[in-house]
Motif scaffolding. Structure first.
Motif: not given
Length: 308
Positions: A98-101, A145-149, A152-154, A278-281
């Motif tokens: 999620a972070g990279f995208i 983000m909605n399509i690609s991630a 993996t994450v909400a 998405f969080g710190e990571t």
């Protein structure tokens, strides 16, 4: 002030790197800024708006074809590469994906205009592309983000779009409106805006890195892979955007503008959004990308300025 602006512009990547190291090692020193990151970035974008005139929008008509090249490359080459790298290397780490995208799907960075100017590129073109970029990103970024991630994450499309509106659109538009109605007097503060923007960017780095370093733990071998991936996430779009622009017959100064437009994402914005959604990571790729895009931006601008 001119000499000070020149100094800060030249050594900004070094100051950012130093700030990142200090805030990573001593995060508690900068706890005051943890809740101020969004405000700081909004302030930088407000100052950016002060440098934009509504007449700049006329460039949209005059340079529609060249602008389309830059915008299409930005939202295809950069985004697709980010998705590819994220899912190739970090499929077992959804927050890093999620972070990279997200980092590759935010609008171009505010430094793109500065580096284009220093490199002798078409500054008005990069400003015009930035205007379009900023105003479409609150819809395009959440959609990507909605399509690609989403697997993996909400991802909340509307919450992400709302956040981007208040951090990006509102400050820039406010700056442009104030400039429009105070154009005769705004020139008095213009020499100071670049310096204040640079200092604010350093404060953003301090706050983001300090906030991330206190709460995230990544094993060393994975961190090395994140660093290498972030480097190519910046480097490939810059080189690719420039070469494709020249191959399509664009002038060199236009190709330079496209290089910085395509390669320099607003990773500070990405870090802020990653921390909240998405969080710190997820913010780690954005922080590392921030260091690389400013450092590589400075490198290429210096090379072009010397007649590369």
């Amino acid at each position: 002030m001119t000499r000070l602006n020149s100094h800060v512009s030249k050594f900004l990547p070094g100051y950012i790197t130093i700030a990142a190291i200090i805030s990573f090692v001593f995060p508690s020193l900068f706890s005051y800024f943890y809740t101020s990151t969004s405000v700081l970035l909004g302030f930088v974008l407000f100052l950016t708006g002060l440098s934009m005139a509504f007449k700049d929008l006329y460039v949209l008509r005059r340079s529609a074809l060249v602008m389309s090249t830059g915008l299409v490359l930005k939202w295809t080459l950069t985004v697709l590469l980010s998705v590819f790298l994220a899912k190739l290397f970090f499929s077992d780490y959804p927050n890093l994906v999620a972070g990279f995208i997200l980092t590759g799907s935010v609008p171009s960075g505010t430094a793109a205009t500065m580096y284009t100017f220093l490199a002798g590129g078409n500054t008005s073109l990069v400003v015009a592309m930035g205007i379009v970029d900023v105003f479409i990103s609150p819809v395009v970024t959440p959609a990507i983000m909605n399509i690609s991630a989403n697997n993996t994450v909400a991802v909340s499309f509307f919450k992400l779009a709302e956040k981007m509106f208040f951090i990006v659109i509102l400050p820039i538009f406010s700056g442009m409106v104030i400039r429009h109605f105070t154009n005769q007097s705004i020139h008095k503060i213009r020499p100071y805006t670049k310096f204040v923007s640079s200092v604010t960017i350093i404060l953003i780095v301090l706050s983001v890195v300090a906030g991330v370093s206190q709460q995230v733990v990544i094993q060393n071998d994975l961190l090395v892979l994140v660093v290498i991936t972030a480097f190519f996430q910046v480097f490939i779009p810059m080189i690719g955007g420039y070469r494709i622009a020249l191959w399509l017959g664009n002038k060199k100064e236009d190709a330079i503008a496209i290089l910085f437009k395509v390669g320099l994402c607003n990773s500070a914005l990405a870090a802020i959004l990653a921390l909240e959604f998405f969080g710190e990571t997820a913010a780690v790729p954005a922080v590392i990308n921030m260091i690389f895009n400013l450092s590589l931006g400075a490198y290429f601008s210096n090379r072009f300025a010397k007649g590369l």
